[in-house]
Design an enzyme around this catalytic site. Structure first.
Site, PDB file in Angstrom:
ATOM      1  N   ILE A 259      -0.538  -4.957  -3.955  1.00 47.22           N
ATOM      2  CA  ILE A 259       0.158  -5.626  -2.854  1.00 47.22           C
ATOM      3  C   ILE A 259       1.451  -4.865  -2.585  1.00 47.22           C
ATOM      4  O   ILE A 259       2.281  -4.715  -3.482  1.00 47.22           O
ATOM      5  CB  ILE A 259       0.447  -7.100  -3.196  1.00 47.22           C
ATOM      6  CG1 ILE A 259      -0.849  -7.751  -3.649  1.00 47.22           C
ATOM      7  CG2 ILE A 259       1.141  -7.801  -2.024  1.00 47.22           C
ATOM      8  CD1 ILE A 259      -1.246  -9.030  -3.049  1.00 47.22           C
TER       9      ILE A 259
ATOM     10  N   ALA B  11       6.406  -3.665  -4.690  1.00 49.67           N
ATOM     11  CA  ALA B  11       4.943  -3.679  -4.734  1.00 49.67           C
ATOM     12  C   ALA B  11       4.531  -4.214  -6.102  1.00 49.67           C
ATOM     13  O   ALA B  11       5.360  -4.302  -7.012  1.00 49.67           O
ATOM     14  CB  ALA B  11       4.380  -2.279  -4.523  1.00 49.67           C
ATOM     15  N   LYS B  12       3.272  -4.565  -6.257  1.00 53.74           N
ATOM     16  CA  LYS B  12       2.749  -4.956  -7.561  1.00 53.74           C
ATOM     17  C   LYS B  12       1.243  -4.811  -7.500  1.00 53.74           C
ATOM     18  O   LYS B  12       0.654  -4.946  -6.429  1.00 53.74           O
ATOM     19  CB  LYS B  12       3.122  -6.411  -7.863  1.00 53.74           C
ATOM     20  CG  LYS B  12       3.182  -6.729  -9.347  1.00 53.74           C
ATOM     21  CD  LYS B  12       4.454  -6.202  -9.964  1.00 53.74           C
ATOM     22  CE  LYS B  12       4.608  -6.571 -11.406  1.00 53.74           C
ATOM     23  NZ  LYS B  12       5.928  -6.234 -11.919  1.00 53.74           N
ATOM     24  N   GLY B  13       0.629  -4.574  -8.640  1.00 48.91           N
ATOM     25  CA  GLY B  13      -0.820  -4.422  -8.624  1.00 48.91           C
ATOM     26  C   GLY B  13      -1.426  -4.798  -9.949  1.00 48.91           C
ATOM     27  O   GLY B  13      -0.727  -5.173 -10.883  1.00 48.91           O
TER      28      GLY B  13
END
Length: 411
Positions: free
Chosen positions: A56, A101-103
């Protein structure tokens, strides 16, 4: 209240204080891009297994997006969304030129062999390689991932784009990782605590600390705080909790924890119920484990005068209100644990320059950033007559909003 609801609530309160335009407010909340990919790999026994990977990308108004990749059975899009948004505000508070962001991949890394993890990481990288990049989105390690994971991403990405060490941070030192990155979040917690105590006419020396969580962040914070003369009276990790009112011998505890994979059974203190750790008598409480641990059930019992949030989102908004009424000063996570992302930024800078720094320079630069960061948060508190959490959020939201408007968001 879950992390997403709490982050949204803090954002909305901050945008009210700042008087943001409602259209801009809405635009800042919606993620820039959400990526969801299927990752199928052959397992060691020859069978195929499929996993879902997420990334994201929340906001890139201030620079490339930045945030961790976690391997965990419960990688939920909602939670990843909250954490991506939190990274936008965290990088803005730290005043480093990134967005959030992050994932992650929904998998249990404990059940996968090293070669299965490598295959999974490479397939995930193949699926997202054209959506990340040195100037686009720079991943980092998170729960269930580490320097080795970053090395695999770097290698796979480089097959498509040429050698690009700056595409990920938190790498092994041999592949362009930065000195001091390992201790960075814990060291940042120390610098943040020093700035906070100084504001109240105190120093770390002689204060009594309780640290919940003895992983990377908690153990480094404990070590560095005790080197500065702070008394660590209780710590806990997943194996148990120990207490010594005269102060634990941290070097011995670190050695014990390494040898026995946890603090349980350490002879320099008495075992206590891990649930009671947060309400132990101390001056400074440092939650450095999971989110949501301080809630309306235990907030009234907390005896600490200061809480330094080394974990992400350890305090529920309901507990926030209770503690505020009690006069407890909370240093919020988006400032207190930003040491890690700040040194990640230093790593990225070093990779782009192709010139590495010594550890002393890394630590000195980190101290400069954290000290200035605290001043900036304090100034916002004075301007908007609010607590430190809202000071940090208004500072962050204001920086991102200004960058967004300057770049011409309506065009």
């Amino acid at each position: 209240m879950n992390a997403l609801a709490a982050t949204n609530r803090n954002f909305k309160l901050a945008s009210r204080l700042l008087g943001l335009d409602s259209k801009l407010e809405k635009s800042l909340l919606i993620p820039f891009r959400e990526i969801k990919v299927e990752c199928t790999i052959p397992k060691d026994d020859g069978t195929l297994a499929s996993y879902v990977g997420f990334r994201i990308q929340h906001d890139n108004a201030r620079g490339p997006m930045k945030g961790g990749i976690r391997y965990h059975p419960e990688v939920e899009p909602d939670e990843v969304n909250a954490l991506a948004q939190l990274m936008t505000w965290k990088t803005a508070v730290a005043n480093i030129p990134y967005g959030g962001a992050k994932g992650g991949i929904g998998c249990d890394p404990a059940e996968l062999s090293v070669s299965e993890l490598e295959r999974l990481t490479r397939v995930f990288t193949q699926k997202i390689h054209d959506l990340i990049g040195v100037q686009t989105d720079v991943p980092a390690p998170d729960m269930g991932t580490g320097p080795q994971t970053m090395a695999w991403i770097l290698d796979e990405y480089s097959k498509f784009h040429g050698y690009s060490p700056a595409v990920v941070t938190g790498k092994p030192i041999d592949l362009g990782g930065s000195l001091g990155r390992d201790a960075a979040t814990g060291r940042g917690v120390l610098f943040a605590t020093e700035a906070l105590l100084k504001e109240h006419g105190k120093s770390v020396s002689g204060q009594r600390f309780v640290i919940q969580g003895f992983g990377n962040v908690g153990s480094w914070a404990a070590q560095l705080i005790s080197e500065k003369g702070g008394k660590i009276v209780a710590v806990t990790d997943i194996t148990g909790a120990i207490k010594n009112s005269n102060g634990l011998d941290i070097p011995s505890l670190l050695k014990h924890s390494r040898e026995h994979r946890g603090v349980k059974g350490f002879h320099g203190g008495d075992p206590i119920d891990p649930k009671s750790i947060l309400v132990e008598d101390c001056d400074v409480l440092v939650p450095a484990a999971l989110g949501g641990v301080i809630n309306r059930e235990n907030a009234n019992e907390i005896k600490a005068k200061f809480i330094v949030e080394a974990a992400n989102h350890p305090t529920d908004p309901e507990a926030d209100e209770i503690l505020k009424k009690k006069g407890v000063v909370i240093l919020p996570d988006i400032f207190a644990n930003s040491g890690g992302v700040t040194v990640s930024y230093f790593e990225w800078v070093q990779n782009i320059q192709g010139f590495m720094w010594d550890e002393e320079k890394v630590n000195n630069e980190l101290k400069t950033y954290m000290t200035q960061g605290f001043k900036d948060v304090k100034d916002m508190c004075k301007t908007h007559n609010c607590d430190l959490r809202m000071g940090a959020f208004t500072l962050a939201v204001n920086r991102v909003a200004r960058a967004t408007v300057l770049r011409g968001w309506e065009a």
